[in-house]
Write a protein that holds these residues in place. Structure first.
Motif, mmCIF file in Angstrom:
data_model
loop_
_atom_site.group_PDB
_atom_site.id
_atom_site.type_symbol
_atom_site.label_atom_id
_atom_site.label_comp_id
_atom_site.label_asym_id
_atom_site.label_seq_id
_atom_site.Cartn_x
_atom_site.Cartn_y
_atom_site.Cartn_z
ATOM 1 N N LEU A 33 -55.304 -19.060 7.349
ATOM 2 C CA LEU A 33 -56.502 -19.285 6.549
ATOM 3 C C LEU A 33 -56.717 -20.777 6.385
ATOM 4 C CD1 LEU A 33 -55.336 -16.399 5.058
ATOM 5 C CD2 LEU A 33 -57.352 -16.881 3.717
ATOM 6 N N ASP A 34 -57.957 -21.213 6.528
ATOM 7 C CA ASP A 34 -58.318 -22.589 6.243
ATOM 8 C C ASP A 34 -59.800 -22.628 5.886
ATOM 9 O OD1 ASP A 34 -59.748 -22.408 8.639
ATOM 10 O OD2 ASP A 34 -58.214 -23.462 9.792
ATOM 11 N N LEU A 35 -60.367 -23.830 5.864
ATOM 12 C CA LEU A 35 -61.772 -23.972 5.487
ATOM 13 C C LEU A 35 -62.714 -23.222 6.436
ATOM 14 C CD1 LEU A 35 -61.932 -27.711 4.442
ATOM 15 C CD2 LEU A 35 -62.546 -25.773 3.010
ATOM 16 N N LYS A 55 -54.714 -5.799 5.362
ATOM 17 C CA LYS A 55 -54.653 -4.932 4.183
ATOM 18 C C LYS A 55 -53.286 -5.010 3.499
ATOM 19 C CE LYS A 55 -58.217 -1.592 5.540
ATOM 20 N NZ LYS A 55 -58.513 -0.200 5.964
ATOM 21 N N GLU A 56 -52.247 -5.122 4.307
ATOM 22 C CA GLU A 56 -50.893 -5.234 3.745
ATOM 23 C C GLU A 56 -50.717 -6.533 2.965
ATOM 24 O OE1 GLU A 56 -48.303 -4.930 7.058
ATOM 25 O OE2 GLU A 56 -48.829 -2.838 7.505
ATOM 26 N N ASN A 57 -51.485 -7.547 3.322
ATOM 27 C CA ASN A 57 -51.389 -8.859 2.675
ATOM 28 C C ASN A 57 -52.662 -9.200 1.914
ATOM 29 O OD1 ASN A 57 -48.744 -10.205 3.904
ATOM 30 N ND2 ASN A 57 -49.774 -9.101 5.560
ATOM 31 N N ALA A 58 -53.357 -8.167 1.423
ATOM 32 C CA ALA A 58 -54.680 -8.345 0.815
ATOM 33 C C ALA A 58 -54.678 -9.321 -0.348
ATOM 34 C CB ALA A 58 -55.231 -6.991 0.373
ATOM 35 N N VAL A 59 -53.703 -9.210 -1.249
ATOM 36 C CA VAL A 59 -53.678 -10.077 -2.432
ATOM 37 C C VAL A 59 -53.573 -11.542 -2.020
ATOM 38 C CG1 VAL A 59 -52.390 -10.697 -4.507
ATOM 39 C CG2 VAL A 59 -52.719 -8.284 -3.925
ATOM 40 N N TRP A 60 -52.641 -11.813 -1.104
ATOM 41 C CA TRP A 60 -52.442 -13.184 -0.630
ATOM 42 C C TRP A 60 -53.681 -13.702 0.094
ATOM 43 C CZ3 TRP A 60 -52.274 -15.289 4.359
ATOM 44 C CH2 TRP A 60 -51.774 -16.602 4.444
ATOM 45 N N VAL A 61 -54.259 -12.884 0.961
ATOM 46 C CA VAL A 61 -55.439 -13.292 1.720
ATOM 47 C C VAL A 61 -56.600 -13.632 0.791
ATOM 48 C CG1 VAL A 61 -57.232 -12.502 3.328
ATOM 49 C CG2 VAL A 61 -54.818 -12.033 3.816
ATOM 50 N N LEU A 62 -56.872 -12.774 -0.188
ATOM 51 C CA LEU A 62 -57.994 -13.007 -1.099
ATOM 52 C C LEU A 62 -57.769 -14.243 -1.964
ATOM 53 C CD1 LEU A 62 -58.794 -9.344 -2.185
ATOM 54 C CD2 LEU A 62 -60.173 -10.814 -0.692
ATOM 55 N N GLU A 63 -56.537 -14.452 -2.383
ATOM 56 C CA GLU A 63 -56.228 -15.630 -3.206
ATOM 57 C C GLU A 63 -56.482 -16.915 -2.416
ATOM 58 O OE1 GLU A 63 -52.295 -17.752 -5.171
ATOM 59 O OE2 GLU A 63 -52.283 -15.580 -4.845
ATOM 60 N N LYS A 64 -55.986 -16.955 -1.177
ATOM 61 C CA LYS A 64 -56.188 -18.135 -0.338
ATOM 62 C C LYS A 64 -57.658 -18.317 0.013
ATOM 63 C CE LYS A 64 -52.008 -19.761 0.471
ATOM 64 N NZ LYS A 64 -51.629 -21.153 0.179
ATOM 65 N N LYS A 65 -58.333 -17.217 0.312
ATOM 66 C CA LYS A 65 -59.743 -17.297 0.694
ATOM 67 C C LYS A 65 -60.580 -17.854 -0.459
ATOM 68 C CE LYS A 65 -63.632 -14.500 2.356
ATOM 69 N NZ LYS A 65 -64.524 -14.872 1.228
ATOM 70 N N ARG A 66 -60.328 -17.388 -1.679
ATOM 71 C CA ARG A 66 -61.082 -17.890 -2.833
ATOM 72 C C ARG A 66 -60.822 -19.373 -3.069
ATOM 73 N NH1 ARG A 66 -59.349 -12.375 -5.717
ATOM 74 N NH2 ARG A 66 -61.102 -11.073 -4.985
ATOM 75 N N LYS A 67 -59.592 -19.781 -2.832
ATOM 76 C CA LYS A 67 -59.257 -21.195 -2.981
ATOM 77 C C LYS A 67 -60.068 -22.040 -2.002
ATOM 78 C CE LYS A 67 -55.524 -24.429 -1.978
ATOM 79 N NZ LYS A 67 -54.143 -24.581 -1.459
ATOM 80 N N TYR A 68 -60.126 -21.609 -0.732
ATOM 81 C CA TYR A 68 -60.863 -22.380 0.264
ATOM 82 C C TYR A 68 -62.368 -22.280 0.057
ATOM 83 C CZ TYR A 68 -56.707 -23.520 2.971
ATOM 84 O OH TYR A 68 -55.502 -24.032 3.380
#
Length: 240
Positions: A33-35, A55-68
């Motif tokens: 994940l990046d900009l 889907k298995e990493n949904a929480v992590w993905v959404l957290e990083k995505k919102r940050k970027y």
């Protein structure tokens, strides 16, 4: 590295666009994940379902995505035109193009040499001026603090890393990001002190931070400023 057309997946009720890339260098599936967005990178022979991996990493993905996403919204919308203002050591300076032998910083203005602008562009002439003034300031402050700290550095390289403000090699080369010239001068001093301190303490030990604090008592605030204001130091979309 081949890539497929953008796809979409629903993660905790949120639609997320992503790309899939095949890589002969990847040893195992991963999510980047990046900009620029979300990418699933798979080894050539992988049988992993990218959607299931997300889907298995949904929480992590959404957290990083919102940050970027938040970071992207803070990126300055800069125009490289006469009359525009750019930060210089924490203050706003206006771009002026005029007949002069060389570009210079004078009285809260970037006075760009017209012949340089015509040969290149306002953007290139302005970056060149930033870099030249960066070398002057970095050398001045490094000489000052190296004497205070009691260390010797070999040379300074003015760099343009996307996410790194400074570095110090074991051979004594200080790498300092020219975009620090857009930050207040005490932030420049903090980065210089931080890197010079590595000539005494290579790792971020208690002794290292004690040494930094000795020469920059407000280093914690300065470090936080860089963390909170890094988007204000983006020169152009080429930095992304």
């Amino acid at each position: 590295m081949p890539e497929t057309a953008p796809r979409k997946v629903t993660l905790q009720g949120e639609n997320v666009a992503y790309e899939v890339r095949q890589s002969d260098e990847a040893t195992q599936p991963r999510i980047d994940l990046d900009l620029h967005g979300v990418r699933v990178v798979l080894p050539d022979d992988s049988t992993t379902d990218p959607e299931e991996l997300l889907k298995e990493n949904a929480v992590w993905v959404l957290e990083k995505k919102r940050k970027y996403d938040a970071y992207r919204e803070q990126i300055p919308d800069r125009e490289f035109e006469e009359g525009e203002r750019f930060p210089y050591l924490g203050e706003q300076y206006e771009i002026v193009v005029e007949q002069r032998p060389a570009s210079q910083v004078v009285e809260n203005e970037f006075r760009l040499a017209k012949h340089h602008v015509e040969q290149t562009s306002i953007k290139r002439a302005l970056e060149t001026l930033y870099r030249r003034k960066a070398r002057e300031l970095f050398e001045n402050r490094a000489n000052h603090f190296s004497e205070e700290i009691g260390v010797e550095y070999d040379k300074i390289e003015v760099r343009n890393q996307r996410t790194k403000w400074g570095s110090c090699s074991t051979t004594g080369t200080l790498g300092l990001n020219w975009r620090l010239m857009m930050a207040p001068s005490d932030i420049v001093d903090y980065v210089v002190v931080h890197e010079l301190a590595h000539l005494r303490e290579q790792n971020h030990t208690d002794e290292f931070w004690s040494l930094v604090a000795e020469h920059d008592p407000e280093y914690t605030e300065h470090s936080e400023w860089l963390e909170d204001n890094s988007t204000s130091l983006i020169f152009s979309t080429d930095d992304l």
